[in-house]
Scaffold this motif. Structure first.
Motif, PDB file in Angstrom:
ATOM      1  N   VAL A  72      -0.569 -52.940 -99.236  1.00 33.33           N
ATOM      2  CA  VAL A  72      -1.518 -54.002 -98.866  1.00 33.33           C
ATOM      3  C   VAL A  72      -0.813 -55.356 -98.883  1.00 33.33           C
ATOM      4  CG1 VAL A  72      -3.553 -55.255 -99.687  1.00 33.33           C
ATOM      5  CG2 VAL A  72      -3.625 -52.785 -99.474  1.00 33.33           C
ATOM      6  N   ILE A  73       0.023 -55.608 -99.881  1.00 32.00           N
ATOM      7  CA  ILE A  73       0.786 -56.859 -99.921  1.00 32.00           C
ATOM      8  C   ILE A  73       1.688 -56.952 -98.695  1.00 32.00           C
ATOM      9  CG2 ILE A  73       2.633 -58.088-101.154  1.00 32.00           C
ATOM     10  CD1 ILE A  73       1.396 -57.023-103.763  1.00 32.00           C
ATOM     11  N   LEU A  74       2.335 -55.853 -98.362  1.00 32.86           N
ATOM     12  CA  LEU A  74       3.239 -55.837 -97.219  1.00 32.86           C
ATOM     13  C   LEU A  74       2.487 -56.094 -95.913  1.00 32.86           C
ATOM     14  CD1 LEU A  74       6.256 -55.284 -96.600  1.00 32.86           C
ATOM     15  CD2 LEU A  74       5.606 -52.935 -96.164  1.00 32.86           C
ATOM     16  N   ILE A  75       1.384 -55.397 -95.684  1.00 31.15           N
ATOM     17  CA  ILE A  75       0.623 -55.560 -94.438  1.00 31.15           C
ATOM     18  C   ILE A  75       0.030 -56.964 -94.348  1.00 31.15           C
ATOM     19  CG2 ILE A  75      -1.389 -54.741 -93.134  1.00 31.15           C
ATOM     20  CD1 ILE A  75       0.945 -52.778 -93.133  1.00 31.15           C
ATOM     21  N   TYR A  76      -0.545 -57.437 -95.437  1.00 32.66           N
ATOM     22  CA  TYR A  76      -1.149 -58.770 -95.431  1.00 32.66           C
ATOM     23  C   TYR A  76      -0.095 -59.849 -95.189  1.00 32.66           C
ATOM     24  CZ  TYR A  76      -4.311 -62.546 -96.706  1.00 32.66           C
ATOM     25  OH  TYR A  76      -5.082 -63.673 -96.678  1.00 32.66           O
ATOM     26  N   GLY A  77       1.076 -59.712 -95.792  1.00 31.70           N
ATOM     27  CA  GLY A  77       2.161 -60.663 -95.571  1.00 31.70           C
ATOM     28  C   GLY A  77       2.646 -60.655 -94.134  1.00 31.70           C
ATOM     29  N   LEU A  78       2.728 -59.468 -93.530  1.00 25.74           N
ATOM     30  CA  LEU A  78       3.137 -59.397 -92.128  1.00 25.74           C
ATOM     31  C   LEU A  78       2.087 -60.008 -91.213  1.00 25.74           C
ATOM     32  CD1 LEU A  78       4.739 -55.830 -92.025  1.00 25.74           C
ATOM     33  CD2 LEU A  78       5.898 -58.048 -92.043  1.00 25.74           C
ATOM     34  N   GLU A  79       0.823 -59.823 -91.567  1.00 26.39           N
ATOM     35  CA  GLU A  79      -0.255 -60.439 -90.773  1.00 26.39           C
ATOM     36  C   GLU A  79      -0.150 -61.967 -90.829  1.00 26.39           C
ATOM     37  OE1 GLU A  79      -5.113 -60.825 -90.627  1.00 26.39           O
ATOM     38  OE2 GLU A  79      -4.152 -59.923 -92.360  1.00 26.39           O
ATOM     39  N   ILE A  80       0.031 -62.502 -92.023  1.00 25.38           N
ATOM     40  CA  ILE A  80       0.164 -63.956 -92.166  1.00 25.38           C
ATOM     41  C   ILE A  80       1.411 -64.447 -91.432  1.00 25.38           C
ATOM     42  CG2 ILE A  80       0.611 -65.798 -93.838  1.00 25.38           C
ATOM     43  CD1 ILE A  80      -1.171 -64.261 -95.798  1.00 25.38           C
ATOM     44  N   SER A  81       2.490 -63.697 -91.528  1.00 27.31           N
ATOM     45  CA  SER A  81       3.735 -64.084 -90.860  1.00 27.31           C
ATOM     46  C   SER A  81       3.561 -64.154 -89.351  1.00 27.31           C
ATOM     47  CB  SER A  81       4.851 -63.094 -91.193  1.00 27.31           C
ATOM     48  OG  SER A  81       5.085 -63.045 -92.572  1.00 27.31           O
ATOM     49  N   SER A  82       2.768 -63.244 -88.795  1.00 30.16           N
ATOM     50  CA  SER A  82       2.589 -63.226 -87.338  1.00 30.16           C
ATOM     51  C   SER A  82       1.917 -64.494 -86.835  1.00 30.16           C
ATOM     52  CB  SER A  82       1.787 -61.997 -86.913  1.00 30.16           C
ATOM     53  OG  SER A  82       0.432 -62.134 -87.307  1.00 30.16           O
ATOM     54  N   HIS A  83       1.158 -65.163 -87.693  1.00 27.80           N
ATOM     55  CA  HIS A  83       0.483 -66.396 -87.281  1.00 27.80           C
ATOM     56  C   HIS A  83       1.444 -67.584 -87.182  1.00 27.80           C
ATOM     57  CE1 HIS A  83      -3.659 -65.005 -87.130  1.00 27.80           C
ATOM     58  NE2 HIS A  83      -3.350 -64.238 -88.158  1.00 27.80           N
ATOM     59  N   LEU A  84       2.663 -67.413 -87.623  1.00 24.06           N
ATOM     60  CA  LEU A  84       3.657 -68.476 -87.495  1.00 24.06           C
ATOM     61  C   LEU A  84       4.247 -68.531 -86.092  1.00 24.06           C
ATOM     62  CD1 LEU A  84       5.484 -68.016 -90.907  1.00 24.06           C
ATOM     63  CD2 LEU A  84       3.827 -69.790 -90.296  1.00 24.06           C
ATOM     64  N   LEU A  85       4.116 -67.443 -85.342  1.00 26.06           N
ATOM     65  CA  LEU A  85       4.631 -67.395 -83.978  1.00 26.06           C
ATOM     66  C   LEU A  85       3.581 -67.882 -82.988  1.00 26.06           C
ATOM     67  CD1 LEU A  85       6.384 -63.912 -83.978  1.00 26.06           C
ATOM     68  CD2 LEU A  85       7.492 -66.149 -84.055  1.00 26.06           C
ATOM     69  N   VAL A  86       4.048 -68.369 -81.859  1.00 22.80           N
ATOM     70  CA  VAL A  86       3.155 -68.712 -80.763  1.00 22.80           C
ATOM     71  C   VAL A  86       3.042 -67.462 -79.904  1.00 22.80           C
ATOM     72  CG1 VAL A  86       2.796 -70.195 -78.766  1.00 22.80           C
ATOM     73  CG2 VAL A  86       3.896 -71.109 -80.819  1.00 22.80           C
ATOM     74  N   LEU A  87       1.856 -66.856 -79.918  1.00 22.96           N
ATOM     75  CA  LEU A  87       1.629 -65.603 -79.205  1.00 22.96           C
ATOM     76  C   LEU A  87       0.512 -65.793 -78.177  1.00 22.96           C
ATOM     77  CD1 LEU A  87       1.759 -63.227 -82.302  1.00 22.96           C
ATOM     78  CD2 LEU A  87       3.547 -63.584 -80.606  1.00 22.96           C
ATOM     79  N   PRO A  88       0.415 -64.896 -77.209  1.00 24.30           N
ATOM     80  CA  PRO A  88      -0.675 -64.994 -76.232  1.00 24.30           C
ATOM     81  C   PRO A  88      -2.051 -64.920 -76.892  1.00 24.30           C
ATOM     82  CG  PRO A  88       0.995 -63.457 -75.468  1.00 24.30           C
ATOM     83  CD  PRO A  88       1.362 -63.841 -76.876  1.00 24.30           C
ATOM     84  N   GLU A  89      -3.067 -65.358 -76.154  1.00 24.09           N
ATOM     85  CA  GLU A  89      -4.434 -65.515 -76.653  1.00 24.09           C
ATOM     86  C   GLU A  89      -4.950 -64.383 -77.525  1.00 24.09           C
ATOM     87  OE1 GLU A  89      -7.139 -67.719 -76.609  1.00 24.09           O
ATOM     88  OE2 GLU A  89      -5.504 -69.087 -76.185  1.00 24.09           O
ATOM     89  N   GLY A  90      -5.076 -63.180 -77.015  1.00 27.15           N
ATOM     90  CA  GLY A  90      -5.744 -62.104 -77.735  1.00 27.15           C
ATOM     91  C   GLY A  90      -4.905 -61.405 -78.784  1.00 27.15           C
ATOM     92  N   VAL A  91      -3.643 -61.767 -78.901  1.00 27.02           N
ATOM     93  CA  VAL A  91      -2.750 -61.055 -79.814  1.00 27.02           C
ATOM     94  C   VAL A  91      -3.122 -61.306 -81.271  1.00 27.02           C
ATOM     95  CG1 VAL A  91      -0.349 -60.814 -80.571  1.00 27.02           C
ATOM     96  CG2 VAL A  91      -0.887 -60.976 -78.140  1.00 27.02           C
ATOM     97  N   TYR A  92      -3.504 -62.533 -81.617  1.00 23.51           N
ATOM     98  CA  TYR A  92      -3.854 -62.835 -83.004  1.00 23.51           C
ATOM     99  C   TYR A  92      -5.054 -62.003 -83.462  1.00 23.51           C
ATOM    100  CZ  TYR A  92      -0.774 -66.873 -82.674  1.00 23.51           C
ATOM    101  OH  TYR A  92       0.308 -67.682 -82.508  1.00 23.51           O
ATOM    102  N   GLY A  93      -6.077 -61.931 -82.605  1.00 24.09           N
ATOM    103  CA  GLY A  93      -7.245 -61.116 -82.943  1.00 24.09           C
ATOM    104  C   GLY A  93      -6.883 -59.651 -83.094  1.00 24.09           C
ATOM    105  N   PHE A  94      -6.003 -59.161 -82.208  1.00 23.27           N
ATOM    106  CA  PHE A  94      -5.558 -57.773 -82.281  1.00 23.27           C
ATOM    107  C   PHE A  94      -4.794 -57.509 -83.574  1.00 23.27           C
ATOM    108  CE2 PHE A  94      -2.240 -54.580 -81.501  1.00 23.27           C
ATOM    109  CZ  PHE A  94      -3.040 -53.485 -81.219  1.00 23.27           C
TER     110      PHE A  94
END
Length: 175
Positions: A72-94
């Motif tokens: 859970v720590i690993l998955i949650y950390g990767l989720e937070i990390s992904s928000h540091l990138l500029v990604l297309p519109e629907g990717v963050y929700g996905f």
């Protein structure tokens, strides 16, 4: 032909500057380090403390919740990390939906393992001490029923997080 447009003195990779990519990589590395520290603390220091106690509940909790907590720590950390990138519109929700589904499944796994651990430590000695065979048959049946309920609820929560209408799903199944 230049594949990477030049913005100022920095190359841009899909709207991400080298600083955002470096912060993402740093956050992923930090997540890996933190999850490994949590695993080491649980398996090492906390395990030593738990062995010194007389109660069995802390042993069961450590054994059943240690590995899911690491994930859970690993998955949650990767989720937070992904928000540091500029990604297309629907990717963050996905990404958020997938992370929530994965964490829901790890939660169901942890609860299911906890139920088994509690049964082995607390209920099995009582059923073995009794003279009847009825409790030997009912306890595994009750355990399986509770686990089916946990996994059913987890799957319903996962579908809800993926955007499905659970009420229509349950109505369609006739539940």
């Amino acid at each position: 032909m230049d594949l990477l447009p030049d913005v100022g003195s920095f190359a841009v990779i899909a709207d991400n500057t080298p600083q955002t990519v470096a912060s993402f990589v740093g956050a992923v590395f930090l997540t890996l380090v933190l999850s490994k520290i949590a695993q080491t603390l649980l398996k090492g220091h906390v395990a030593k403390l738990v062995k010194k106690t007389e109660g069995k509940l802390d042993d069961v909790l450590l054994e059943t919740l240690g590995t899911p907590l690491y994930w859970v720590i690993l998955i949650y950390g990767l989720e937070i990390s992904s928000h540091l990138l500029v990604l297309p519109e629907g990717v963050y929700g996905f990404v958020d939906g997938v992370a929530t589904v994965v964490m829901t499944m790890f939660g169901a796994w942890a609860l299911s393992s906890l139920i088994t651990g509690l049964r082995v430590v607390y209920v099995d000695p009582i059923t073995e001490a009794s003279e009847t065979k009825l409790d030997d048959q009912l306890v595994p049946l009750a355990e399986k029923a509770v686990k089916v309920g946990i996994w059913t609820l987890a799957i319903l929560v996962a579908f809800a997080n993926l955007g499905y209408d659970i009420l229509s799903l349950l109505t369609g199944l006739g539940i």
